[in-house]
Design a protein around this motif. Structure first.
Motif, short mmCIF file in Angstrom:
data_model
loop_
_atom_site.label_atom_id
_atom_site.label_comp_id
_atom_site.label_asym_id
_atom_site.label_seq_id
_atom_site.Cartn_x
_atom_site.Cartn_y
_atom_site.Cartn_z
N GLU A 1 3.08 5.77 -3.14
CA GLU A 1 4.22 6.59 -3.53
C GLU A 1 4.46 6.54 -5.03
O GLU A 1 4.82 7.54 -5.65
CB GLU A 1 5.48 6.13 -2.79
CG GLU A 1 5.43 6.36 -1.28
CD GLU A 1 6.62 5.74 -0.57
OE1 GLU A 1 7.29 4.88 -1.20
OE2 GLU A 1 6.89 6.11 0.58
N ALA A 2 4.24 5.36 -5.63
CA ALA A 2 4.58 5.16 -7.03
C ALA A 2 3.56 5.74 -7.98
O ALA A 2 3.91 6.20 -9.07
CB ALA A 2 4.74 3.66 -7.32
N THR A 3 2.30 5.71 -7.60
CA THR A 3 1.24 6.06 -8.55
C THR A 3 0.53 7.37 -8.24
O THR A 3 -0.05 7.98 -9.13
CB THR A 3 0.17 4.96 -8.59
OG1 THR A 3 -0.51 4.91 -7.33
CG2 THR A 3 0.79 3.60 -8.88
N GLY A 4 0.55 7.79 -6.99
CA GLY A 4 -0.23 8.97 -6.62
C GLY A 4 -1.71 8.69 -6.54
O GLY A 4 -2.51 9.60 -6.31
N LEU A 5 -2.11 7.43 -6.69
CA LEU A 5 -3.51 7.05 -6.61
C LEU A 5 -3.92 6.90 -5.14
O LEU A 5 -3.08 6.78 -4.25
CB LEU A 5 -3.75 5.75 -7.36
CG LEU A 5 -3.51 5.78 -8.87
CD1 LEU A 5 -3.57 4.37 -9.45
CD2 LEU A 5 -4.53 6.68 -9.56
N ARG A 6 -5.21 6.87 -4.91
CA ARG A 6 -5.72 6.64 -3.55
C ARG A 6 -5.66 5.14 -3.27
O ARG A 6 -6.39 4.35 -3.86
CB ARG A 6 -7.16 7.14 -3.45
CG ARG A 6 -7.33 8.64 -3.64
CD ARG A 6 -8.79 9.01 -3.77
NE ARG A 6 -9.41 8.34 -4.92
CZ ARG A 6 -10.71 8.35 -5.18
NH1 ARG A 6 -11.54 8.96 -4.36
NH2 ARG A 6 -11.18 7.73 -6.23
N CYS A 7 -4.77 4.77 -2.36
CA CYS A 7 -4.55 3.36 -2.04
C CYS A 7 -4.85 3.11 -0.56
O CYS A 7 -4.52 3.94 0.29
CB CYS A 7 -3.11 2.95 -2.33
SG CYS A 7 -2.58 3.27 -4.04
N ALA A 8 -5.44 1.98 -0.27
CA ALA A 8 -5.77 1.65 1.12
C ALA A 8 -5.55 0.17 1.35
O ALA A 8 -5.66 -0.66 0.43
CB ALA A 8 -7.22 2.00 1.43
N THR B 1 0.83 -1.20 0.00
CA THR B 1 0.00 0.00 0.00
C THR B 1 0.86 1.25 0.00
O THR B 1 0.61 2.21 -0.75
CB THR B 1 -0.93 0.00 1.22
OG1 THR B 1 -1.73 -1.18 1.20
CG2 THR B 1 -1.86 1.22 1.20
N LEU B 2 1.91 1.25 0.81
CA LEU B 2 2.81 2.39 0.86
C LEU B 2 3.53 2.58 -0.46
O LEU B 2 3.58 3.70 -1.00
CB LEU B 2 3.83 2.19 1.99
CG LEU B 2 4.89 3.28 2.15
CD1 LEU B 2 4.23 4.62 2.47
CD2 LEU B 2 5.88 2.90 3.25
N ARG B 3 4.06 1.51 -1.02
CA ARG B 3 4.80 1.61 -2.29
C ARG B 3 3.90 2.03 -3.43
O ARG B 3 4.29 2.84 -4.28
CB ARG B 3 5.47 0.27 -2.60
CG ARG B 3 6.60 -0.13 -1.68
CD ARG B 3 7.88 0.64 -1.95
NE ARG B 3 8.42 0.37 -3.27
CZ ARG B 3 9.21 -0.66 -3.58
NH1 ARG B 3 9.52 -1.55 -2.65
NH2 ARG B 3 9.68 -0.82 -4.80
N LEU B 4 2.69 1.50 -3.48
CA LEU B 4 1.77 1.85 -4.56
C LEU B 4 1.31 3.31 -4.45
O LEU B 4 1.16 4.00 -5.46
CB LEU B 4 0.56 0.91 -4.54
CG LEU B 4 0.83 -0.53 -4.98
CD1 LEU B 4 -0.37 -1.41 -4.69
CD2 LEU B 4 1.19 -0.59 -6.46
N LEU C 1 8.32 5.33 -9.57
CA LEU C 1 8.56 3.91 -9.37
C LEU C 1 7.75 3.08 -10.35
O LEU C 1 8.26 2.13 -10.94
CB LEU C 1 8.20 3.52 -7.94
CG LEU C 1 8.22 2.01 -7.64
CD1 LEU C 1 9.62 1.46 -7.81
CD2 LEU C 1 7.70 1.73 -6.25
N PHE C 2 6.48 3.41 -10.54
CA PHE C 2 5.65 2.63 -11.44
C PHE C 2 6.24 2.61 -12.83
O PHE C 2 6.30 1.58 -13.48
CB PHE C 2 4.22 3.18 -11.47
CG PHE C 2 3.39 2.62 -12.58
CD1 PHE C 2 3.25 1.24 -12.73
CD2 PHE C 2 2.78 3.44 -13.50
CE1 PHE C 2 2.50 0.71 -13.76
CE2 PHE C 2 2.02 2.92 -14.53
CZ PHE C 2 1.88 1.55 -14.66
#
Length: 226
Positions: free
Chosen positions: A29-36, A24-27, A187-188
């Motif tokens: 940071e990598a995408t700027g999307l709302r991740c939970a 969740t943290l990496r995604l 990152l993505f």
């Protein structure tokens, strides 16, 4: 656009919770999307009750786990599920010989973009009353695979220690992110470019974890004609 659901399942003490948090943290940071990340309900349930669930309480736990995932999916772009109702269903099978929760759990996984199965390559560690011991990991792992296979569902096995485990999961997730508009490069983009540069078949067959290969082996093992 609906949320991308990433389900993490696996036997106890195989790093599901830590993997969910790190992903969740990496995604994010990598995408700027709302991740939970949606944590495992059973852990907090056992802590609050001071015991493990009875057979008649399993259905409520499974339903609430799915409800919490759905709630997170309504307000996020990517939801990482630290276990799903499938784990409750599998433990109902293993502990109580109860198959009644399986169909509903399998139906949920058909909504997931990806199912990650954590491998048994981590040492077992005691963690309160909800863990039964290292001896249950292999049979539970087998039941998970059988449940996914029985519903025609694919999965990817995640192996490795610490960061290698996170990177292995990210390599599987990366192709799915291409369908998600991302406000952020980084990152993505690097993961995607690295993956595009790799040959399609890069592991020897006997060492690979490509789901289709594993499915073929399991189909033969569980076939009535085998």
């Amino acid at each position: 656009m609906s949320a991308l659901l990433i389900a993490i399942v696996g036997a106890e003490s195989t790093g599901k919770s830590l993997l969910a948090q790190d992903l969740t943290l990496r995604l994010t940071e990598a995408t700027g999307l709302r991740c939970a990340s949606v944590p495992e309900l059973l852990r907090s349930w056992c802590e609050a009750a001071g015991r493990t669930p009875r057979p008649d309480e399993q259905n409520g736990i499974a339903s609430e786990q799915t409800a919490r995932i759905d709630a997170a999916a309504s307000v996020n772009d990517i939801v990482v599920c630290d276990t799903t109702a499938l784990m409750t269903a599998v433990y109902s099978q293993y502990l109580f010989q109860d198959d009644s929760l399986l169909a509903q759990a399998q139906a949920f996984h058909k909504r997931c973009a990806l199912t990650l199965l954590t491998a048994l390559d981590l040492p077992w560690v005691a963690d309160g009353i909800q863990r039964d011991g290292p001896q249950v990991r292999a049979p539970v792992d087998a039941l998970i695979r059988r449940a996914l296979l029985g519903a025609g569902l694919a999965w990817s096995v995640v192996t490795g220690l610490e960061q290698a485990r996170v990177d292995a999961a990210l390599n599987v997730i990366t192709p799915l992110l291409k369908a998600k508009p991302s406000p952020k490069r980084g990152l993505f983009s690097r993961l995607s470019e690295r993956q595009d540069a790799q040959p399609e078949w890069r592991w020897a067959c006997e060492n690979c974890d490509v789901p289709e290969c594993e499915h073929l082996v399991l189909q033969r093992a569980y076939s009535p004609l085998a």
